[in-house]
Design a protein around this motif. Structure first.
Motif, PDB file in Angstrom:
ATOM      1  N   MET A 172      -8.320  -2.948  -8.945  1.00 37.68           N
ATOM      2  CA  MET A 172      -9.102  -3.630  -7.911  1.00 37.68           C
ATOM      3  C   MET A 172     -10.202  -2.729  -7.373  1.00 37.68           C
ATOM      4  O   MET A 172     -11.298  -3.195  -7.027  1.00 37.68           O
ATOM      5  N   SER A 173      -9.916  -1.429  -7.301  1.00 40.44           N
ATOM      6  CA  SER A 173     -10.952  -0.496  -6.825  1.00 40.44           C
ATOM      7  C   SER A 173     -11.968  -0.184  -7.915  1.00 40.44           C
ATOM      8  O   SER A 173     -13.112   0.188  -7.618  1.00 40.44           O
ATOM      9  N   ASP A 174     -11.561  -0.340  -9.170  1.00 39.98           N
ATOM     10  CA  ASP A 174     -12.483  -0.079 -10.283  1.00 39.98           C
ATOM     11  C   ASP A 174     -13.467  -1.229 -10.500  1.00 39.98           C
ATOM     12  O   ASP A 174     -14.597  -1.003 -10.950  1.00 39.98           O
ATOM     13  N   LEU A 175     -13.028  -2.444 -10.200  1.00 40.22           N
ATOM     14  CA  LEU A 175     -13.845  -3.625 -10.491  1.00 40.22           C
ATOM     15  C   LEU A 175     -14.744  -3.992  -9.310  1.00 40.22           C
ATOM     16  O   LEU A 175     -14.341  -3.849  -8.153  1.00 40.22           O
ATOM     17  N   PRO A 176     -15.933  -4.506  -9.572  1.00 39.13           N
ATOM     18  CA  PRO A 176     -16.774  -5.025  -8.477  1.00 39.13           C
ATOM     19  C   PRO A 176     -16.197  -6.332  -7.943  1.00 39.13           C
ATOM     20  O   PRO A 176     -15.567  -7.089  -8.675  1.00 39.13           O
ATOM     21  N   ILE A 177     -16.388  -6.562  -6.647  1.00 38.38           N
ATOM     22  CA  ILE A 177     -15.942  -7.818  -6.041  1.00 38.38           C
ATOM     23  C   ILE A 177     -17.091  -8.805  -6.142  1.00 38.38           C
ATOM     24  O   ILE A 177     -18.128  -8.646  -5.501  1.00 38.38           O
ATOM     25  N   GLY A 178     -16.912  -9.834  -6.963  1.00 41.36           N
ATOM     26  CA  GLY A 178     -18.021 -10.730  -7.274  1.00 41.36           C
ATOM     27  C   GLY A 178     -18.152 -11.937  -6.371  1.00 41.36           C
ATOM     28  O   GLY A 178     -19.052 -12.748  -6.565  1.00 41.36           O
ATOM     29  N   SER A 179     -17.280 -12.078  -5.379  1.00 37.92           N
ATOM     30  CA  SER A 179     -17.313 -13.278  -4.539  1.00 37.92           C
ATOM     31  C   SER A 179     -18.602 -13.383  -3.730  1.00 37.92           C
ATOM     32  O   SER A 179     -19.148 -12.377  -3.262  1.00 37.92           O
ATOM     33  N   LYS A 180     -19.068 -14.621  -3.562  1.00 36.80           N
ATOM     34  CA  LYS A 180     -20.255 -14.881  -2.750  1.00 36.80           C
ATOM     35  C   LYS A 180     -19.906 -15.206  -1.296  1.00 36.80           C
ATOM     36  O   LYS A 180     -20.794 -15.481  -0.490  1.00 36.80           O
TER      37      LYS A 180
END
Length: 417
Positions: A347-355
């Motif tokens: 979760m810390s490695d991935l970007p958070i893509g939510s708008k």
């Protein structure tokens, strides 16, 4: 108006009954399904019957189901189901509920958590089981502070960020002295502590404070003490139904008729609706989500209302439940594992893509979700042109400024140079 309120009440009661009926039916077959390793479950633990029920409650469970649906309903070859339960704002009940889910329901993550005290209980059990805790309902700074864990992410803006924004905004407006009316459990105590530190930094002074029990009905004695203090600001370190009642009773006592002003820190759109604009107008506070920010937030809100059957606007907790579950499922897929520590690292490695939220990321050192906050002001009744058209956005607070730095973090996992 009475007929309209009755219709709304009947509609929401029917929605709750249908969701509860579905949950009861599911529990009848759950014991057999629990042994089926082809199914994993995400549990939404929160208040379903008390002062925080509208802030998370069934609406948070609906948001989690939406996230699972949007993800495709499966991950790592396993079907994903969402279950939920009522903590009743009691630590022992929350602990029993979440532990039973992990032991018998093939639970892989717990989300929301409800009040900070019950959320900390849920996070502790998730850590013990090496499963993920996605805290969208607990605002005490302890989740990413003193009680941080490699399996916990805190999505709810914490008491540090809330206090910093509100105190600095009022200090800039000339406020010097404060008196606190504080809910008597970890959230309120932590919020008052954080706010007091920022007041001192701004050259102000705390004249005193008083604690009230969770779920109190009569706040007169507490408010009279606040009024007699003569403080410029009366800081209401409470939330949910307590905050609504405090604000209403403050107006009834004429507390703000003179020079004194109210400051609220954790303020939900549900709270503003409960107070009414005549009471809430002018309040300034931060939020991570406002349903009417842009077309993306409005479209998601319409979906949530359709799925839930609720006519009200979703709260920040419900929006963050959706975002956290969505990000968690992407992380599980990337990690190839339901282990809490592995999924949380992903979760810390991935970007958070939510708008739905802006410029968000999971900070790996302590699990704090860093995101931009909007400083908003409640509109007057004359300024509001539609249902839940309640906020004016005054400014954006960058996440790196809003939240505690790693240098000042209380998380034992953070290495200090």
């Amino acid at each position: 108006m009475a007929d309209s309120n009755l219709t709304t009440l009947v509609t929401e009661t029917a929605v709750k009954f249908n969701i509860l009926l579905t949950a009861l039916f599911g529990s009848c077959v759950m014991s057999a399904a629990a042994a089926d390793n082809s199914v994993v479950r995400i549990g939404v633990s929160n208040d379903r019957s008390g002062i925080y029920a509208d802030l998370g409650g069934l609406g948070s469970e609906v948001a989690a189901r939406m996230a699972v649906e949007d993800f495709g309903g499966e991950v790592l070859g396993k079907k994903i189901e969402v279950i939920g339960g009522d903590t009743q704002n009691k630590v022992d009940i929350a602990g029993q509920l979440v532990r039973s889910w992990f032991d018998t329901k093939n639970l892989v993550a717990v989300v929301d958590g409800g009040a900070s005290s019950t959320g900390l209980a849920a996070a502790a059990i998730a850590r013990e089981k090496n499963k993920a805790a996605l805290i969208s309902g607990g605002f005490a700074a302890d989740f990413a502070g003193a009680q941080c864990a490699a399996t916990t992410t805190q999505w709810a803006p914490d008491t540090y960020a809330l206090a910093k924004a509100v105190v600095r905004s009022n200090a800039q407006a000339g406020a010097k002295t404060w008196y606190f009316v504080t809910t008597d459990y970890i959230f309120g105590k932590t919020l008052e502590k954080n706010a007091s530190e920022f007041i001192s930094q701004e050259g102000g002074k705390v004249l005193g404070s008083v604690r009230h029990p969770l779920g109190a009905l009569d706040f007169s004695s507490f408010l009279l003490q606040a009024q007699s203090s003569g403080a410029d600001m009366i800081g209401l370190a409470s939330a949910g139904g307590d905050l609504v009642n405090l604000a209403k009773q403050s107006q009834e006592f004429g507390l703000t008729a003179g020079k004194q002003k109210l400051a609220t820190f954790l303020t939900f759109i549900n709270d503003v609706d409960g107070m009414g604009l005549e009471v809430a107008k002018g309040l300034v506070f931060p939020t991570a989500f406002y349903w009417d920010t842009n077309e993306d937030t409005r479209a998601w809100t319409r979906r949530w209302q359709q799925k839930s059957g609720f006519k009200r606007a979703p709260s920040v907790v419900q929006a963050l439940t959706y975002v956290s579950v969505s990000h968690y499922l992407n992380a599980v897929k990337a990690a190839g594992s339901f282990d809490g520590d592995k999924a949380t690292k992903a979760m810390s490695d991935l970007p958070i893509g939510s708008k739905l939220i802006k410029n968000a990321r999971v900070r790996p050192e302590d699990g704090r979700v860093i995101m931009d906050l909007s400083l908003v002001q409640v509109k007057t009744p004359q300024e509001s042109k539609a249902p839940y058209d309640y906020y004016k956005v005054l400014s954006t607070i960058p996440g790196e400024e809003a939240f505690v730095s790693l240098a000042d973090s209380a998380c034992p996992r953070v290495k200090k140079s």
